[in-house]
Design a protein around this motif. Structure first.
Motif, PDB file in Angstrom:
ATOM      1  N   ASP A   1      -5.337   1.985   4.310  1.00 45.09           N
ATOM      2  CA  ASP A   1      -4.668   0.965   5.123  1.00 45.09           C
ATOM      3  C   ASP A   1      -5.580  -0.254   5.281  1.00 45.09           C
ATOM      4  O   ASP A   1      -5.146  -1.400   5.173  1.00 45.09           O
TER       5      ASP A   1
ATOM      6  N   LYS B   1       0.851  -1.192   0.000  1.00 45.51           N
ATOM      7  CA  LYS B   1       0.000   0.000   0.000  1.00 45.51           C
ATOM      8  C   LYS B   1       0.886   1.241   0.000  1.00 45.51           C
ATOM      9  O   LYS B   1       1.823   1.343   0.788  1.00 45.51           O
TER      10      LYS B   1
ATOM     11  N   GLY C   1      -7.935   7.821   6.012  1.00 49.58           N
ATOM     12  CA  GLY C   1      -6.858   6.859   6.249  1.00 49.58           C
ATOM     13  C   GLY C   1      -7.251   5.443   5.866  1.00 49.58           C
ATOM     14  O   GLY C   1      -6.522   4.478   6.129  1.00 49.58           O
TER      15      GLY C   1
HETATM   16 MG    MG Z   1      -2.399   7.042   6.244  1.00 50.57          MG
END
Ligand code: MG
Ligand code: ASP
Length: 430
Positions: free
Chosen positions: A154, A7, A151
């Motif tokens: 992830d 990632k 976020g």
């Molecule tokens: Mg991040």
């Protein structure tokens, strides 16, 4: 044949040059004989810019359309990255979250992954393609595009790693790994070699930005081996995995801090059975995330209740709190956004007495007042004034000598720091 999920965060694909550099790294990994599935974030600050743009167009909440808008960011980076890889002579294909089979619930803006139908990704990998998947997005059970919360790439990466039964999920970011404290606050902060899922969960939930909390939960639940490392170097980063003996021996893993919460005080609440439920039920129903709660000893039949919640929930909380105040007959509601939470995390805390006392000593010696304390079996958190966060983190970091290689527990510890001994964690001690 190894299967690796990688990632790359927004900074790592921040411009055309970086995208080409990442493409090179991916192609090198594939050349070593591994199947590679890549998850990308939106370039640089794209997501923030889209949020700002929407705010210029409307004041209202348009959850579904907001998700449509924000998922555009990852579409840009996935397509560009796929092109860059093909230009290096490898076959690649990009997929949106929906095409990659990331199925979520219908909670726009904070959707949860409920299933990964990885067939299409697997087929492409079998055909020798490098697969690029847009992070942070999925498709709901109602067939709408959703996002997983900020976020969230992830989580996409870890969920794909679990579904594909990958050997490792590499999270490439702009720092070298997980540190004993934020290196911007504490220059002597040390990169950790490994942390357990439990510790990482506590660190992420306590404000460490490096991994989204939900991704760690997912990794723990599915036993995904995670490697957090820098996309700007070839160095080994930090492993997030099952706890082992070495981790248990290290009393403290690190310190996280969080300035995103506010403190709320309900003043002079009548002290009788059922009051706490009447306070917190309506807040829960309004979807307000409560963190720390403290109730004072009662004087003359009334008491103060303090708790913390995300500043971003304050606007929604305020009318609810006013209603609660009236209903239970409290004297007032005070909100204070000027706080910070400092959390000390370590698996060895479970079996090692005196850690809390040492943390409080460190803060006392630095002249810092503690306003609220809460603990779990492997975490101690203190609320202090926001302005003192830097001093507090530094003082605790110094107290526990976290800059040193590793602080391991001697066989028969009597006091916390009295018996500490610095040893290397590279195996020479075991
Ligand atoms: Mg991040
Ligand atoms: N682009 C999204 C964000 O900025 C998701 C991510 O980067 O993980 O929050």
């Amino acid at each position: 044949m190894a299967l690796i999920v990688q990632k790359y965060g927004g900074t790592s694909v921040g411009d055309a040059t970086r995208i080409k550099r990442v493409a090179k790294r991916i192609v090198e990994t594939a050349a070593s004989g591994a199947k590679v599935c890549v998850v990308v974030s939106a370039m640089g600050d794209t997501t923030d810019e889209l949020v700002e743009l929407a705010a210029k167009v409307t004041d209202r909440e348009h959850e579904r359309e907001m998700d449509m808008l924000l998922t555009a960011g990852e579409r840009i980076s996935m397509a560009l990255l796929s092109m860059a890889i093909m230009d290096l002579g490898r076959d690649a294909i990009s997929f949106t979250g929906s095409q990659a089979g990331i199925v979520t619930d219908t909670a726009h803006g904070k959707a949860k992954i409920i299933e990964v139908r990885a067939r299409r990704v697997l087929e492409a990998l079998e055909q020798g393609k490098i697969v690029i998947v847009a992070g942070f997005q999925g498709v709901s059970t109602e067939f709408d595009v959703t996002t997983l919360g900020r976020g969230g790439s992830d989580t996409t990466a870890v969920a794909l790693a679990a579904a594909l039964d990958a050997d490792v999920c590499e999270i490439y970011t702009d720092v070298e790994g997980v540190y004993t404290a934020d290196p911007r606050l504490v220059p002597g902060a040390r990169k950790l070699h490994a942390v357990s899922y439990e510790e990482m969960l506590e660190l992420s939930a306590s404000g460490a930005k490096v991994l989204m909390v939900r991704s760690v939960e997912y990794a723990r639940n599915y036993g995904v081996l995670v490697h957090v490392r820098s996309s700007f170097s070839g160095n080994e980063g930090t492993w997030v995995r099952e706890e082992d003996i070495r981790m248990e021996q290290a009393i403290i893993s690190g310190i996280a801090h969080d300035k995103s919460e506010a403190k709320i005080t309900l003043v002079a609440v009548p002290d009788h059975p059922g009051i706490a439920a009447r306070v917190f039920r309506p807040l829960a129903d309004a979807g307000i995330n409560i963190d720390m709660i403290v109730q004072n000893a009662s004087h003359d039949g009334s008491t103060d209740i303090f708790f913390t919640c995300p500043k971003s929930d304050l606007q929604r909380a305020e009318p609810v709190l006013e209603q609660i105040r009236e209903q239970i007959g409290a004297a007032g509601v005070e909100t204070d956004p000027d706080i910070a939470k400092i959390s000390l995390v370590g698996a060895g805390m479970k079996t090692h007495p005196g850690v809390a006392a040492d943390m409080f000593d460190a803060l006392a010696e630095a002249g810092i007042n503690i306003e609220i304390i809460s603990t779990s079996s492997i975490r101690i958190s203190c609320v202090v004034r926001a302005g003192e966060v830097e001093k507090a983190v530094q003082a605790i970091h110094d107290k526990f000598e976290l800059s040193d290689e590793a602080v391991l527990r001697e066989e028969h510890p009597e006091t916390a720091t009295g018996q500490l001994k610095a040893l290397r964690v590279d195996g020479s001690n075991s």
